[in-house]
Design an enzyme around this catalytic site. Structure first.
Site, PDB file in Angstrom:
ATOM      1  N   PRO A 207       0.801  -1.220   0.000  1.00 18.31           N
ATOM      2  CA  PRO A 207       0.000   0.000   0.000  1.00 18.31           C
ATOM      3  C   PRO A 207       0.836   1.272   0.000  1.00 18.31           C
ATOM      4  CG  PRO A 207      -0.167  -1.124   2.116  1.00 18.31           C
ATOM      5  CD  PRO A 207       0.615  -2.009   1.221  1.00 18.31           C
ATOM      6  N   GLU A 208       0.646   2.077  -1.031  1.00 13.25           N
ATOM      7  CA  GLU A 208       1.243   3.409  -1.080  1.00 13.25           C
ATOM      8  C   GLU A 208       0.087   4.397  -1.029  1.00 13.25           C
ATOM      9  OE1 GLU A 208       4.336   3.639  -4.135  1.00 13.25           O
ATOM     10  OE2 GLU A 208       4.555   1.475  -4.062  1.00 13.25           O
TER      11      GLU A 208
ATOM     12  N   HIS B 140      -4.505 -14.270   9.752  1.00 14.45           N
ATOM     13  CA  HIS B 140      -3.650 -13.117  10.006  1.00 14.45           C
ATOM     14  C   HIS B 140      -4.391 -11.934  10.625  1.00 14.45           C
ATOM     15  CE1 HIS B 140      -1.499 -15.264   6.584  1.00 14.45           C
ATOM     16  NE2 HIS B 140      -0.739 -15.451   7.648  1.00 14.45           N
TER      17      HIS B 140
ATOM     18  N   ARG C 284       2.366  -9.904   7.306  1.00 16.94           N
ATOM     19  CA  ARG C 284       3.787  -9.758   7.647  1.00 16.94           C
ATOM     20  C   ARG C 284       4.060  -8.910   8.891  1.00 16.94           C
ATOM     21  NH1 ARG C 284       5.853  -9.029   1.378  1.00 16.94           N
ATOM     22  NH2 ARG C 284       4.440 -10.620   0.614  1.00 16.94           N
TER      23      ARG C 284
ATOM     24  N   LYS D 193      19.688  17.499  -2.090  1.00 20.59           N
ATOM     25  CA  LYS D 193      20.138  16.156  -1.701  1.00 20.59           C
ATOM     26  C   LYS D 193      21.156  15.629  -2.702  1.00 20.59           C
ATOM     27  CE  LYS D 193      17.123  15.311   1.688  1.00 20.59           C
ATOM     28  NZ  LYS D 193      17.495  14.818   3.036  1.00 20.59           N
TER      29      LYS D 193
END
Length: 277
Positions: free
Chosen positions: A2-3, A94, A113, A155
């Site tokens: 998921p983004e 899960h 996870r 950066k």
DNA sequence: AAGGTCTCCTGAGGGC
DNA sequence: TGCCCTCAGGAGACCT
């Protein structure tokens, strides 16, 4: 994985089911889900019991429910799902946390996870305490194009690594980083400081376009690991141009897409369109 | 200080 | 068939 678009799909899906509703009881079934919570699972359960939900916020990949007991921050990690269940739901291997709502529905947090977590805390300037270090995402009104372009160009790291840094701009993960770099025809290892202002803004605009398109299609998913609150998958994976496309022709020039390891991730790009670094 | 690497975790998939 | 190994990745911890 998921983004931003996937998390936004979840936020929208939850709106009708939780806003204006009250939590009756909560149960946290796995300690890792509460690992960021001082007081752990017991604290989460105690504070969530009886909480009234007034809204849902999101910044980047972070989602939170505004409640009378504080902001319930939800990070989906790699495999987290927020699911709405009714009746007598089938047990899930899960299932990590569950909330019974006064509406009779249940809110489930399923996370194979266990990279995801829940945390309840206070808001600071409108965002949960664990999100204060996270920069605005590409689609929120607080996002500053010029400010972000300037910050990125200071950066020295490779541009892909910078895109994945949630303190610079949030919501971008490995999939959308590769897609926006492909769209802007920039190699991910190009030092950020070597890019022109116009290149960085083009790149970020590409990110906005890709994410809006993904959102329209219900997000990206490859399997049942990422689903909306009804357990359904999105369709954006059909529109991917670079991510996971190694060995297939670049939709722009026909050169085969390559996969290499950089930015500590599997990275997919067209060696011709994105050849210079 | 900033930047890069390690680590957490589970299931899928490959090799033999 | 089954075992072992590697891989996937978000982001905080940790190191340089």
């Amino acid at each position: 994985m998921p983004e931003l678009p996937e998390v936004e799909v979840v936020r929208r899906g939850l709106l009708d089911h939780v806003v204006g509703k009250r939590f009756a009881t909560a149960k946290v079934l796995h300690p890792r889900t509460a690992r960021r919570q001082p007081g752990g699972a017991a604290e989460l359960e105690a504070r969530l019991a009886g909480a009234f939900v007034s809204g849902i916020g999101r910044r980047g990949k972070y989602l939170w429910l505004d409640t009378s007991a504080g902001a319930l921050l939800v990070h989906l990690g790699m495999s987290g799902q927020m699911l709405i269940k009714s009746g007598a739901p089938e047990p899930h291997k899960h299932l990590r946390a569950r909330v019974l709502m006064d509406s009779g529905y249940e809110l489930w947090f399923v996370d194979q996870r266990t990279f995801g977590y829940w945390h309840i805390g206070e808001l600071f300037d409108g965002v949960p305490e664990l999100v204060t270090h996270v920069a605005p995402d590409l689609l929120e009104s607080a996002f500053s194009m010029s400010g972000t372009v300037a910050r990125i160009r200071r950066k020295r790291s490779g541009i892909k690594r910078v895109l994945l840094d949630q303190t610079v701009v949030s919501g971008i993960g490995n999939i959308y980083a590769d897609e926006m770099l492909w769209q802007a025809q920039i190699h991910g290892e190009t030092p950020a400081s070597a890019l022109a202002e116009s290149e960085v803004s083009t790149l970020l605009e590409a990110g906005q376009d890709v994410m809006r398109l993904a959102l329209e299609q219900g997000g990206t998913s490859f399997d049942s690991l990422y689903v909306n609150v009804n357990g359904q998958s999105g369709y954006f994976s059909r529109s991917l141009n670079a991510y996971g496309q190694q060995g297939r022709p670049c939709p722009r020039c026909g050169t085969l897409i390559v996969r290499e390891q950089f930015a500590n991730r599997g990275s997919h790009f067209c060696p011709r369109c994105q050849g210079t670094r």
